[in-house]
Design an enzyme around this catalytic site. Structure first.
Site, short mmCIF file in Angstrom:
data_model
loop_
_atom_site.label_atom_id
_atom_site.label_comp_id
_atom_site.label_asym_id
_atom_site.label_seq_id
_atom_site.Cartn_x
_atom_site.Cartn_y
_atom_site.Cartn_z
N HIS A 264 0.84 -1.21 0.00
CA HIS A 264 0.00 0.00 0.00
C HIS A 264 0.87 1.26 0.00
O HIS A 264 0.73 2.14 -0.86
CB HIS A 264 -0.91 -0.03 1.23
CG HIS A 264 -1.85 1.14 1.32
ND1 HIS A 264 -3.16 1.07 0.93
CD2 HIS A 264 -1.66 2.42 1.74
CE1 HIS A 264 -3.74 2.25 1.10
NE2 HIS A 264 -2.85 3.09 1.60
N GLU A 265 1.79 1.33 0.95
CA GLU A 265 2.64 2.53 1.06
C GLU A 265 3.56 2.64 -0.16
O GLU A 265 3.87 3.74 -0.61
CB GLU A 265 3.44 2.52 2.36
CG GLU A 265 2.59 2.51 3.64
CD GLU A 265 1.51 3.59 3.70
OE1 GLU A 265 1.73 4.69 3.14
OE2 GLU A 265 0.44 3.31 4.29
N HIS A 268 1.78 4.51 -2.80
CA HIS A 268 1.87 5.97 -2.57
C HIS A 268 3.26 6.48 -2.99
O HIS A 268 3.40 7.54 -3.60
CB HIS A 268 1.67 6.28 -1.09
CG HIS A 268 0.24 6.23 -0.62
ND1 HIS A 268 -0.74 7.02 -1.15
CD2 HIS A 268 -0.36 5.50 0.36
CE1 HIS A 268 -1.90 6.77 -0.53
NE2 HIS A 268 -1.69 5.84 0.39
N GLU A 294 -4.70 7.79 -3.09
CA GLU A 294 -5.17 6.50 -2.60
C GLU A 294 -5.43 5.53 -3.75
O GLU A 294 -5.33 4.32 -3.57
CB GLU A 294 -6.43 6.71 -1.74
CG GLU A 294 -6.84 5.53 -0.88
CD GLU A 294 -5.88 5.21 0.27
OE1 GLU A 294 -4.88 5.94 0.47
OE2 GLU A 294 -6.12 4.20 0.96
ZN ZN Z 1 -3.20 5.18 1.77
#
Ligand code: ZN
Length: 499
Positions: A264-265, A268, A294
């Site tokens: 997830h990170e 980003h 996101e």
């Molecule tokens: Zn996030």
């Protein structure tokens, strides 16, 4: 020097101050000893004030006007035109808010968070209520200062998702909810078809860490321009296009926490690392919005990371990393385990299917609060009723209910919807990338993510903040943000998993 060049130099100073504050913020959440907290709060407040004052100065205003007068004729999507457009929007907004209100909001947020920590610990909403009331009143004042046409909620939402309105969310979210509720009900009748016991064995921290790094490297995260550290809550922060850091946390008894946290990170961070070097030290060197940001984290975490194709490549690797746990497991069992659905109380632990229902509830409640249709004293009851209606579960206490998330205590109202927007957009972008890259599935099955990353670089990352989210989405996908593709994706994927 032209006015534009002078303006860029002044804006670079603001960017440096913000970058320095981000370094301090990163350190605070990773390595700072507890004793450093009070001094760090002062340092961050000082840097924040300096950056704000430098940005809203009359000098910037004059340079901006001069640069706008100079710039006739450059195309509307050029770096220069977009810079002037974004700076004018940011500047006009920042000048509308009196410094005393900025300070009041910052103070209420830091006090609010402190009270919230205690209130959540004691599961005591009335303890938090007065602090929350102050925060809400200040946010309403902020909305008045910023101005709005339809709802004060629009002014707050616009800070995180520029150009989006509450009426637009209502339209998208009602379609989303109408599709999600029956899907969740249908899966709820078949919960026993997926058992994720294999994920709850003991997975040593060092091996989890190494596996996460290997996965991030394969996806394209550049460790020459980034690093991963541990923190209580995973986050990504950027000091520069060339220094973008991620954090994760590790649970030795549950494999997905660190692994999907890292993916997830990493999503980003790939966005931040992919911003054009030409935009460095300018207000354009960031994501278009929280929703677009996101979409990148969710795309890599879910569309890629929870897909069968991804695990066709990575499953033998994860088996080798944890032979004692996974030797007897099959790819199919592993794939189904990491996609297990269960209506539950806690948003951050929610699966892909139920997650957005958590967001929709928060959106309904916070817009009612801002528009004065709901009193704070009635919030816990409204929360519990909403959970029952959409997810069929009722929190046994407020700690696992209305007090679970930090956002409201920190003054973040209008922020939650961006999580759901990101989920919807992740599917639209992934489908568009699939049609642009005919062999994408085969590439992912080989552990090759380069053409997907290149596509995202060209269509999303490199533009930074140049375009409004709606413009960026239209350019990248050829259509506006919609709920239908996301619902179709969920139905197809989970019909197969839950038969
Ligand atoms: Zn996030």
């Amino acid at each position: 020097m032209t006015k534009l060049e002078q303006l860029k130099e002044s804006l670079a100073v603001v960017s440096d101050l913000n970058g320095a504050a981000s370094v301090l913020g990163w350190d605070q959440q990773t390595y700072m000893p507890p004793g450093g907290a009070a001094a760090r709060a002062e340092q961050l407040a000082t840097l924040g004030r300096m950056a704000h004052e430098a940005f809203i100065s009359d000098e910037i205003g004059e340079l901006l006007e001069g640069a706008l007068a100079e710039s006739t004729g450059s195309p509307s999507d050029s770096d220069e035109s977009c810079l002037l457009c974004v700076v004018r929007r940011d500047y006009e907004k920042a000048r509308k808010v009196p410094p005393v209100l900025v300070a009041g909001i910052a103070r209420a947020a830091s006090l609010g968070m402190e009270v919230w920590v205690q209130a959540r610990k004691d599961s005591n909403f009335p303890l938090f209520q007065p602090a929350f009331q102050t925060i809400l009143d200040l946010q309403r004042d902020l909305a008045q200062c910023l101005g709005f046409e339809e709802s004060p909620y629009d002014a707050l939402l616009d800070q995180y998702e520029p150009g989006m309105k509450k009426s637009g969310l209502v339209q998208i979210f009602s379609e989303l909810k109408a599709g999600l509720v029956p899907l969740v009900q249908s899966i709820s009748e078949r919960l026993d078809r997926v058992d994720d016991g294999v994920l709850h064995r003991t997975y040593p921290e060092a091996d989890q860490w190494a596996f996460g790094l290997e996965a991030a490297r394969r996806l394209g995260y550049d460790f020459q321009r980034g690093r991963q550290d541990k923190s209580v809550h995973p986050f990504t922060t950027s000091f520069s296009v060339n220094d973008v850091r991620i954090t994760t946390r590790v649970d030795e008894q549950f494999l997905p926490t660190a692994l999907f946290g890292t993916l997830h990170e990493c999503g980003h961070a790939l966005y931040e690392q992919g911003i054009s070097q030409k935009l460095e030290r300018s207000p354009l060197a960031g994501g278009a919005s929280l929703g677009v940001h996101e979409s990148q984290s969710r795309l890599w975490e879910n569309l890629v990371g929870r897909s069968r194709s991804f695990w066709k490549f990575f499953f033998p690797h994860v088996q080798r990393a944890f032979p004692q746990n996974l030797q007897d497991a099959s790819l199919d069992c592993f794939y189904r385990s990491i996609n297990r659905v269960e209506p539950s109380l806690i948003r951050v632990e929610a699966d892909e299917v139920t997650y957005n229902l958590h967001i929709l509830l928060r959106f309904e409640l916070e817009s009612d609060l801002v528009e004065g249709r709901l009193a704070l004293a009635d919030l816990p009851e409204a929360w519990n009723a909403g959970m029952k209606a959409s997810l069929g579960v009722v929190p046994p206490n407020d700690a696992q209910g209305v007090l679970q998330d930090v956002h409201w205590s920190n003054g973040l109202i209008g922020y939650f919807p961006t999580y759901a927007l990101g989920n919807l957009l992740s599917v639209q972008l992934f489908e568009k990338a699939q049609s642009a890259i005919p062999l994408l599935t085969a590439e992912i099955e080989r552990g090759d993510f380069q053409s997907l990353l290149d596509w995202l670089r060209r269509n999303i990352h490199e533009h930074g903040r140049k375009f409004l989210p709606s413009q960026l989405i239209q350019r990248a996908t050829g259509e506006p943000l919609r709920a239908v593709p996301y619902l179709r994706y969920l139905r197809e994927k989970y019909s197969e998993i839950y038969r």
